[in-house]
Design an enzyme around this catalytic site. Structure first.
Site, PDB file in Angstrom:
ATOM      1  N   ILE A  50       0.875  -1.181   0.000  1.00  0.00           N
ATOM      2  CA  ILE A  50       0.000   0.000   0.000  1.00  0.00           C
ATOM      3  C   ILE A  50       0.908   1.225   0.000  1.00  0.00           C
ATOM      4  O   ILE A  50       1.595   1.496   0.995  1.00  0.00           O
ATOM      5  CB  ILE A  50      -0.924   0.014   1.232  1.00  0.00           C
ATOM      6  N   GLU A  51       0.945   1.922  -1.136  1.00  0.00           N
ATOM      7  CA  GLU A  51       1.797   3.112  -1.243  1.00  0.00           C
ATOM      8  C   GLU A  51       0.969   4.372  -0.970  1.00  0.00           C
ATOM      9  O   GLU A  51      -0.210   4.445  -1.312  1.00  0.00           O
ATOM     10  CB  GLU A  51       2.422   3.173  -2.638  1.00  0.00           C
ATOM     11  N   CYS A  60       4.769  -2.450   3.087  1.00  0.00           N
ATOM     12  CA  CYS A  60       4.988  -3.624   2.239  1.00  0.00           C
ATOM     13  C   CYS A  60       3.879  -4.658   2.442  1.00  0.00           C
ATOM     14  O   CYS A  60       3.239  -4.720   3.499  1.00  0.00           O
ATOM     15  CB  CYS A  60       6.311  -4.280   2.583  1.00  0.00           C
ATOM     16  N   GLU A  62       4.142  -7.772   3.017  1.00  0.00           N
ATOM     17  CA  GLU A  62       4.394  -8.681   4.137  1.00  0.00           C
ATOM     18  C   GLU A  62       3.884  -8.087   5.444  1.00  0.00           C
ATOM     19  O   GLU A  62       3.271  -8.767   6.264  1.00  0.00           O
ATOM     20  CB  GLU A  62       5.892  -8.956   4.292  1.00  0.00           C
ATOM     21  N   CYS A  96      10.530  -5.532   7.203  1.00  0.00           N
ATOM     22  CA  CYS A  96       9.659  -6.724   7.221  1.00  0.00           C
ATOM     23  C   CYS A  96      10.381  -7.915   7.858  1.00  0.00           C
ATOM     24  O   CYS A  96       9.769  -8.713   8.563  1.00  0.00           O
ATOM     25  CB  CYS A  96       9.198  -7.068   5.809  1.00  0.00           C
TER      26      CYS A  96
END
Ligand code: THU
Length: 141
Positions: A50-51, A60, A62, A96
């Site tokens: 999700i940017e 990220c 993950e 992550c």
């Protein structure tokens, strides 16, 4: 709550990560990533990257899956599949890896895959040696 499965194959986990990747919000990098996590208690959680326009707030795939799992009570991650569309398989970023270490074990399996069927498997200890973790904090006491 996560889908509960008694067993799940690596291929199934990769398939779920591939599906989750379709929901990626990646208008700035155009690099879509999907993740599917199997908890030690047999539940599956998925995530996509999700940017955000400020870029630094990007999360990220993950970590999205980990947030979903932990907020539903998971405390141990058994396996994570990560899927992206590139010839070189996308390795998890340092942030992550730290989060996987927090909720994983040395043997937590990390499966990297692309859309062309290339797959590589690692144990978390291979990807995150010499980690900072709660055992260090304990040693301060
Ligand atoms: N990204 C992930 O979601 N997972 C990874 O393992 C590596 C990078 C995302 C973050 C960002 O949205 C895009 O890929 C490019 O860095």
């Amino acid at each position: 709550m996560g889908k509960r499965r008694s067993t799940v194959s690596d291929d199934e986990l990769i398939g779920l990560a591939t599906e989750a990747r379709e929901f990626a919000h990646a208008p700035y990098s155009n690099f879509a990533v999907g993740a599917a996590l199997l908890s030690a208690d047999g539940r599956i959680f998925t995530g996509c990257n999700i940017e955000i326009s400020t870029l630094g707030l990007t999360t990220c795939a993950e970590r999205v899956a980990i947030f979903k799992a932990v907020s539903d009570g998971v405390r141990e991650i058994a396996r994570v599949a990560i899927v992206a569309d590139h010839v070189d398989l996308a390795p998890p970023c340092g942030c992550c890896r730290q989060m996987m270490w927090e909720f994983g074990t040395e043997e937590t399996e990390i499966i990297l895959a692309n859309l062309d069927g290339r797959v590589e498997r690692f144990e978390l200890k291979q990807l995150f040696p010499h980690a900072f973790d709660s055992s260090f904090l304990e040693s301060l006491k």
